[in-house]
Design a protein around this motif. Sequence first.
Motif, PDB file in Angstrom:
ATOM      1  N   PRO A  60     -47.378  15.539  86.066  1.00  0.00           N
ATOM      2  CA  PRO A  60     -47.774  16.898  86.467  1.00  0.00           C
ATOM      3  C   PRO A  60     -46.597  17.867  86.484  1.00  0.00           C
ATOM      4  O   PRO A  60     -46.723  19.025  86.064  1.00  0.00           O
ATOM      5  N   ASP A  61     -45.451  17.400  86.951  1.00  0.00           N
ATOM      6  CA  ASP A  61     -44.256  18.250  86.994  1.00  0.00           C
ATOM      7  C   ASP A  61     -43.794  18.606  85.581  1.00  0.00           C
ATOM      8  O   ASP A  61     -43.399  19.745  85.313  1.00  0.00           O
ATOM      9  N   GLN A  62     -43.885  17.644  84.652  1.00  0.00           N
ATOM     10  CA  GLN A  62     -43.479  17.911  83.275  1.00  0.00           C
ATOM     11  C   GLN A  62     -44.443  18.883  82.601  1.00  0.00           C
ATOM     12  O   GLN A  62     -44.015  19.733  81.806  1.00  0.00           O
ATOM     13  N   GLN A 169     -34.285  22.830  74.498  1.00  0.00           N
ATOM     14  CA  GLN A 169     -35.622  22.347  74.171  1.00  0.00           C
ATOM     15  C   GLN A 169     -35.614  20.860  73.834  1.00  0.00           C
ATOM     16  O   GLN A 169     -36.503  20.106  74.235  1.00  0.00           O
ATOM     17  N   ALA A 170     -34.589  20.439  73.074  1.00  0.00           N
ATOM     18  CA  ALA A 170     -34.467  19.028  72.696  1.00  0.00           C
ATOM     19  C   ALA A 170     -34.303  18.145  73.929  1.00  0.00           C
ATOM     20  O   ALA A 170     -34.876  17.053  74.014  1.00  0.00           O
ATOM     21  N   LYS A 171     -33.542  18.626  74.900  1.00  0.00           N
ATOM     22  CA  LYS A 171     -33.340  17.869  76.137  1.00  0.00           C
ATOM     23  C   LYS A 171     -34.650  17.722  76.900  1.00  0.00           C
ATOM     24  O   LYS A 171     -34.946  16.651  77.448  1.00  0.00           O
ATOM     25  N   CYS A 176     -39.564  14.487  78.492  1.00  0.00           N
ATOM     26  CA  CYS A 176     -41.000  14.200  78.390  1.00  0.00           C
ATOM     27  C   CYS A 176     -41.227  12.771  77.903  1.00  0.00           C
ATOM     28  O   CYS A 176     -42.152  12.089  78.352  1.00  0.00           O
ATOM     29  N   MET A 177     -40.390  12.327  76.997  1.00  0.00           N
ATOM     30  CA  MET A 177     -40.506  10.964  76.486  1.00  0.00           C
ATOM     31  C   MET A 177     -40.209   9.946  77.573  1.00  0.00           C
ATOM     32  O   MET A 177     -40.962   8.996  77.781  1.00  0.00           O
ATOM     33  N   SER A 178     -39.090  10.144  78.285  1.00  0.00           N
ATOM     34  CA  SER A 178     -38.632   9.143  79.254  1.00  0.00           C
ATOM     35  C   SER A 178     -39.382   9.197  80.584  1.00  0.00           C
ATOM     36  O   SER A 178     -39.547   8.176  81.255  1.00  0.00           O
TER      37      SER A 178
END
Length: 233
Positions: A60-62, A169-171, A176-178
């Motif tokens: 939810p935070d992401q 943006q890349a970070k 989001c992945m991790s």
Amino acid sequence: MASPAQLKTTGIFLLVTFFAVLVVIFMPVFPNAVGPKVNGLDYLDNFFNQLAKSSAYYIPDQIKKAEKYNGQQFTATLKAKSAAEAVVAEKMFAANQMAAAVDGDKVKVSGDLGATLTLALKDADLLYKNDGKALSAKYGIDERQSIFTWYQFLGAMEKDIGKAGQAEQAKFVKNCMSKAVEPAYNFYQIEAKPVKEEMVMLAAALAFYVIYTVWYGFGLLFLFEGLGIKLDH
């Protein structure tokens, strides 16, 4: 003071009961939320996974943070393991009205960064909540495969937008992945349990670990002393 015979008897008793308990631990006699009973190691492994899943829910935070990137455009190319996988990925992106083009084993995708990340995060949320059927119905493929495709694509996105100079943006894509996609995949079909609701079981498990370790140590100590073997340092 105990005699050597008493020490040896105590040591043997402790070791015999230690290994008797060990045999029980490796027997499938412990309850399992899904499927047949499991052994003690699998039971505790699942228990701690349930606690970990409860404390690793950042989706939810992401999703809220992804709103910052709404309106920002991106282009990324996913290199699949095969042309067949590339077609599956393209169909999955098309289901989300994303512009995607297949070229052999590559899928070139462009679109709104924030909207795309939100789509990936919401799919990850479904898997995190063990609602795999919703994903299967949405894409017509295995639910894990859809999330794995998102993971691969986000990895390609991170790399491509990073090369384009969009470090921030890349970070965030990496986060989001991790923090969302990877945990959703790894914790799928595990029921989350808050630590505060399982404090008694958690304390019992940790206490048993300590006692069981000391149990074995004292068994060896008493046995060696009963046999007249002294351990010095």
